[in-house]
Design a protein around this motif. Sequence first.
Motif, PDB file in Angstrom:
ATOM      1  N   LEU A 284       1.062  -1.423   0.168  1.00  0.00           N
ATOM      2  CA  LEU A 284      -0.083  -0.223  -0.191  1.00  0.00           C
ATOM      3  C   LEU A 284       0.801   1.456  -0.081  1.00  0.00           C
ATOM      4  CD1 LEU A 284      -3.002  -1.053   2.389  1.00  0.00           C
ATOM      5  CD2 LEU A 284      -2.853  -0.429  -0.197  1.00  0.00           C
ATOM      6  N   LEU A 285       2.208   1.061   0.874  1.00  0.00           N
ATOM      7  CA  LEU A 285       2.271   2.139   0.804  1.00  0.00           C
ATOM      8  C   LEU A 285       3.453   2.356  -1.274  1.00  0.00           C
ATOM      9  CD1 LEU A 285       4.270   2.176   4.629  1.00  0.00           C
ATOM     10  CD2 LEU A 285       3.010   3.847   3.919  1.00  0.00           C
ATOM     11  N   ASP A 286       4.140   1.021  -1.077  1.00  0.00           N
ATOM     12  CA  ASP A 286       4.485   1.517  -2.639  1.00  0.00           C
ATOM     13  C   ASP A 286       3.922   2.118  -3.533  1.00  0.00           C
ATOM     14  OD1 ASP A 286       6.698   0.108  -1.589  1.00  0.00           O
ATOM     15  OD2 ASP A 286       6.201  -1.663  -2.772  1.00  0.00           O
ATOM     16  N   GLU A 287       1.852   1.567  -3.588  1.00  0.00           N
ATOM     17  CA  GLU A 287       1.231   2.489  -4.305  1.00  0.00           C
ATOM     18  C   GLU A 287       1.007   3.315  -4.130  1.00  0.00           C
ATOM     19  OE1 GLU A 287      -3.174   1.464  -6.302  1.00  0.00           O
ATOM     20  OE2 GLU A 287      -1.799  -0.084  -4.793  1.00  0.00           O
ATOM     21  N   ILE A 288       0.773   4.428  -2.934  1.00  0.00           N
ATOM     22  CA  ILE A 288       0.836   5.657  -2.817  1.00  0.00           C
ATOM     23  C   ILE A 288       1.687   6.379  -3.116  1.00  0.00           C
ATOM     24  CG2 ILE A 288       0.630   7.350  -0.388  1.00  0.00           C
ATOM     25  CD1 ILE A 288      -0.983   4.700   1.243  1.00  0.00           C
ATOM     26  N   GLU A 289       2.806   5.787  -2.227  1.00  0.00           N
ATOM     27  CA  GLU A 289       4.673   6.426  -3.109  1.00  0.00           C
ATOM     28  C   GLU A 289       4.213   6.895  -4.698  1.00  0.00           C
ATOM     29  OE1 GLU A 289       9.665   6.057  -1.972  1.00  0.00           O
ATOM     30  OE2 GLU A 289       8.034   4.723  -2.052  1.00  0.00           O
ATOM     31  N   ALA A 290       4.143   5.562  -5.350  1.00  0.00           N
ATOM     32  CA  ALA A 290       4.128   6.124  -7.039  1.00  0.00           C
ATOM     33  C   ALA A 290       2.945   6.489  -7.307  1.00  0.00           C
ATOM     34  CB  ALA A 290       3.883   4.860  -7.215  1.00  0.00           C
ATOM     35  N   LYS A 291       1.618   6.710  -6.967  1.00  0.00           N
ATOM     36  CA  LYS A 291       0.428   7.861  -7.307  1.00  0.00           C
ATOM     37  C   LYS A 291       0.035   8.574  -6.813  1.00  0.00           C
ATOM     38  CE  LYS A 291      -0.865   3.260  -9.160  1.00  0.00           C
ATOM     39  NZ  LYS A 291      -1.738   2.049  -9.267  1.00  0.00           N
ATOM     40  N   MET A 292      -0.020   9.529  -5.232  1.00  0.00           N
ATOM     41  CA  MET A 292      -0.437  10.312  -4.506  1.00  0.00           C
ATOM     42  C   MET A 292      -0.937  11.303  -5.231  1.00  0.00           C
ATOM     43  SD  MET A 292      -1.071  10.626  -0.155  1.00  0.00           S
ATOM     44  CE  MET A 292       1.333  11.313  -0.092  1.00  0.00           C
ATOM     45  N   LYS A 293       0.717  11.408  -5.128  1.00  0.00           N
ATOM     46  CA  LYS A 293       1.515  13.258  -5.704  1.00  0.00           C
ATOM     47  C   LYS A 293       0.480  13.392  -7.189  1.00  0.00           C
ATOM     48  CE  LYS A 293       4.632  16.833  -6.031  1.00  0.00           C
ATOM     49  NZ  LYS A 293       4.308  17.461  -4.457  1.00  0.00           N
ATOM     50  N   ARG A 294       0.709  12.780  -8.065  1.00  0.00           N
ATOM     51  CA  ARG A 294      -0.627  13.070  -9.265  1.00  0.00           C
ATOM     52  C   ARG A 294      -2.227  12.984  -8.802  1.00  0.00           C
ATOM     53  NH1 ARG A 294       3.989  10.314 -10.742  1.00  0.00           N
ATOM     54  NH2 ARG A 294       3.089   8.762 -11.498  1.00  0.00           N
ATOM     55  N   ALA A 295      -2.723  11.947  -8.044  1.00  0.00           N
ATOM     56  CA  ALA A 295      -4.208  11.617  -8.050  1.00  0.00           C
ATOM     57  C   ALA A 295      -4.236  13.193  -8.089  1.00  0.00           C
ATOM     58  CB  ALA A 295      -3.912  11.125  -6.724  1.00  0.00           C
ATOM     59  N   PRO A 296      -6.049  12.797  -8.804  1.00  0.00           N
ATOM     60  CA  PRO A 296      -6.889  14.127  -8.248  1.00  0.00           C
ATOM     61  C   PRO A 296      -7.615  13.750  -6.407  1.00  0.00           C
ATOM     62  CG  PRO A 296      -7.117  12.395 -10.541  1.00  0.00           C
ATOM     63  CD  PRO A 296      -6.354  11.894  -9.270  1.00  0.00           C
ATOM     64  N   ASP A 297      -8.047  15.523  -6.526  1.00  0.00           N
ATOM     65  CA  ASP A 297      -8.753  15.816  -5.384  1.00  0.00           C
ATOM     66  C   ASP A 297      -8.645  15.034  -4.071  1.00  0.00           C
ATOM     67  OD1 ASP A 297      -6.936  18.048  -6.035  1.00  0.00           O
ATOM     68  OD2 ASP A 297      -8.299  19.743  -6.057  1.00  0.00           O
TER      69      ASP A 297
ATOM     70  N   GLN B 220       5.471  15.721  -0.061  1.00  0.00           N
ATOM     71  CA  GLN B 220       4.822  17.328   0.505  1.00  0.00           C
ATOM     72  C   GLN B 220       3.171  17.321   0.036  1.00  0.00           C
ATOM     73  OE1 GLN B 220       7.338  20.211   1.127  1.00  0.00           O
ATOM     74  NE2 GLN B 220       8.091  18.078   2.142  1.00  0.00           N
ATOM     75  N   VAL B 221       2.414  16.593  -0.169  1.00  0.00           N
ATOM     76  CA  VAL B 221       1.272  16.262  -0.322  1.00  0.00           C
ATOM     77  C   VAL B 221       0.653  17.454   0.580  1.00  0.00           C
ATOM     78  CG1 VAL B 221      -1.191  15.287  -0.792  1.00  0.00           C
ATOM     79  CG2 VAL B 221       0.683  14.937  -2.218  1.00  0.00           C
ATOM     80  N   LEU B 222      -0.534  18.304   0.898  1.00  0.00           N
ATOM     81  CA  LEU B 222      -1.230  19.053   1.402  1.00  0.00           C
ATOM     82  C   LEU B 222      -0.252  19.882   2.045  1.00  0.00           C
ATOM     83  CD1 LEU B 222      -4.678  16.175   2.235  1.00  0.00           C
ATOM     84  CD2 LEU B 222      -4.070  18.055   0.973  1.00  0.00           C
TER      85      LEU B 222
END
Length: 212
Positions: free
Chosen positions: A139-152, A184-186
């Motif tokens: 889950l952390l891998d996926e968050i690290e890879a996708k969260m920065k560019r994910a829609p709000d 640096q999200v949020l």
Amino acid sequence: MAELTSLADARSREVNEKHGDDHAVNLSRLRALAKRLKTQQELARELWRTGDSAARLLATLICRPKAFDRTELDTMLREARTPKVHDWLVNYVVKKSPHAEDLRTAWSADPDPVVASAGWALTTERVAKKPDGLDLPALLDEIEAKMKRAPDRLQWSMNNCLAQIGIEHADLRGRAIDIGERLQVLKDYPTPPNCTSPYAPVWIAEMVRRQG
């Protein structure tokens, strides 16, 4: 519906619109109405079918969550496009459903980011309450890879999951904080005084501090 209309006021509409919602009913008054109505599954279904946001919010409060089948819940989630209706449906109905785990895995991989955000909200619930069987490092891998560019909306749900992993799982806390600091999200999210920032490193540190 007439009673819901009578509960509307301009101030509530103004506040709700700032959050992307399209109803004008004060939520405390809505909850009082739900308390008076008690559980009424068929009325809940009828209210949902109106498409009106206030009616749908009331439906989530008076329904019987376990009475909906998987297809109904999936359809309702895809119809729930305003944030408050979406959140209440997930938190008050889907989380109490026997189909929650099946929907969690299906929604998390959905190409619609609003639907996917519901899957991540259910994952966050599992991280906190039933983590056995979850691959938290993945889950952390996926968050690290996708969260920065994910829609709000999806980004918000993924960030909640990141913070929850850091709060609840000490062995992964360092990595969760590191991911938050690098992405640096949020970080600059406006946070009222005496409220905790949703920026994951700050949020994790504050919740761990409170746990003592």
